[in-house]
Scaffold this active site. Structure first.
Site, short mmCIF file in Angstrom:
data_model
loop_
_atom_site.label_atom_id
_atom_site.label_comp_id
_atom_site.label_asym_id
_atom_site.label_seq_id
_atom_site.Cartn_x
_atom_site.Cartn_y
_atom_site.Cartn_z
CE LYS A 1 -4.51 -1.03 0.24
NZ LYS A 1 -5.57 -0.39 -0.58
CG ASP B 1 -8.17 -3.94 7.89
OD1 ASP B 1 -7.17 -4.62 7.58
OD2 ASP B 1 -8.89 -4.22 8.86
#
Length: 400
Positions: free
Chosen positions: A75, A122
């Site tokens: 990410k 998350d």
């Protein structure tokens, strides 16, 4: 098969639009920027030759993103590239003229002043935002949906971010981040696009194409099939756009895999009515990084024209993927893949092995001539749950 289904995107060719944002040239720009970080190195592309032989296909390749920037997930590629582009716009510099060193310089800091970046996550995306903000000497605020792992929260806080787990699902956490940004003048760094908010999500997606650019150099043969996991669809859309640009008319069959409990792309493809279909509620799944109920509009614009199939994946398939990669066929390299990271691989492995899924395997033309590519987007970012699944045998087909 309970909780499993697949829909073919038979009208894909009629919906194809502009995917130039995810061209090889754009990916090269993203990779050139990422390579200016001292921690940059290509992550491994693992050839699972023995597993491919056992499962009856020609090749299986897996990109292992657990090595990315020491953060155990991919990410940061999107977060850092988006933040760099945003900073470039504020100081009047193009991304091609920016390096990590320049962005981190006192001169840039003086021009920028104090900035707060805010996001919902998350875990993996928020850690990437927090890491980048920390390197810049800036602030980050991170909202996490209920059910997020405490380990992921602490990893984000370790990067200096103000982070908390909220009593809401992911999509509501995104709305909270947007609201707080509007009230406080913060900058939202989110891979979910909506009307009026598209530049940063597009930059995030372009950042992800560094993976594709590396794979392009690493993979010795053209894949016939690519399996990609999806939450909002930003990574899946970016990779689909990149490989569709790279291979043109010889584009591989691209299969999108989502949790059955958070299957907004599958539902949108199945309805085929020109509107996005949203999944609501808690969406409690071990594939926590994919527990998203609202598609990214930019991602869907790519997927609707270039993805060939959409799968809703039961919990046990992701768990199977984790276990197979952790203990592969003798001679293959083990890979530590987290729940979301192993989702697409696990679905692919079940398609190849489970006789109950033979009709879906046939539809996808998976056979002895197939060369399959998957991406493990995270390692054991929730070590407790990883051990429960891989060591403890939690989440099996017989439990669902």
């Amino acid at each position: 098969m309970k909780n499993f289904d697949m829909v073919m995107n038979i009208k894909a060719a009629d919906r194809r639009g502009d995917i130039s944002s995810f061209s090889v040239a754009e990916a090269a720009k993203a990779r050139a920027f990422h390579s200016t970080f001292p921690v940059y190195q290509k992550t491994p592309l693992v050839s699972l030759e023995k597993l491919a032989e056992k499962m009856g296909v020609k090749n299986i390749y897996l990109k292992d993103e657990s090595y990315r920037f020491g953060l155990n997930a991919f990410k940061v590629l999107g977060a850092s590239y988006a933040i760099a582009n945003e900073i470039g716009g504020r100081i009047g510099a193009d991304i091609t003229d920016l390096s990590a060193e320049r962005i981190l310089s006192a001169e840039t800091k003086e021009k920028l002043g104090d900035i707060t970046f805010v996001t919902a996550t998350d875990g993996n995306h928020g850690r990437g935002v927090a890491w980048t903000a920390n390197k810049l000497g800036q602030k980050a605020v991170v909202y996490m949906p209920k059910g997020s792992a405490a380990e992921r929260l602490e990893n984000i806080r370790a990067e200096g971010a103000d982070a908390d787990i909220m009593d809401m699902n992911y999509d509501d956490a995104v709305r909270l981040a947007q609201k707080m940004a509007e009230e406080k003048g913060w900058i939202v760094v989110q891979d979910t696009a909506w009307e009026g908010y598209e530049n940063i999500p597009r930059w995030i997606m372009q950042g992800y194409t560094t993976m594709g650019h590396e794979i392009m150099e690493q993979i010795p043969v053209k894949p016939t099939h690519i399996f990609l996991q999806a939450g909002v669809g930003s990574m899946a859309g970016a990779m689909t756009g990149f490989f569709s640009n790279l291979y043109g008319d010889e584009k591989p069959t691209i299969v999108i895999v989502e949790p059955a409990k958070a299957d907004c792309l599958y539902q949108t493809a199945k309805a085929d009515d020109g509107t996005l279909h949203i999944v609501t509620g808690d969406m409690h799944t071990i594939m926590a990084g994919l527990a998203c109920g609202e598609p990214c509009t930019i991602g869907w614009d790519v997927l609707k024209g270039y993805a060939d199939a959409f799968i809703r994946c039961p919990e046990y398939m992701a768990a199977d993927g984790m276990r197979i990669l952790a203990a592969p066929v003798k001679g293959d390299t083990p890979v530590i893949a987290g729940e979301s990271g192993a989702a697409a691989f696990g679905a692919m492995a079940n398609l190849l092995q489970d006789g109950e899924l033979a009709e879906y395997k046939k539809l996808l033309k998976l056979d002895e001539n197939s060369c399959v590519l998957c991406i493990s987007t995270e390692g054991d970012t929730d070590q407790e749950n990883y051990q429960n699944v891989v060591w403890g045998g939690k989440y099996s087909k017989f439990e669902e």
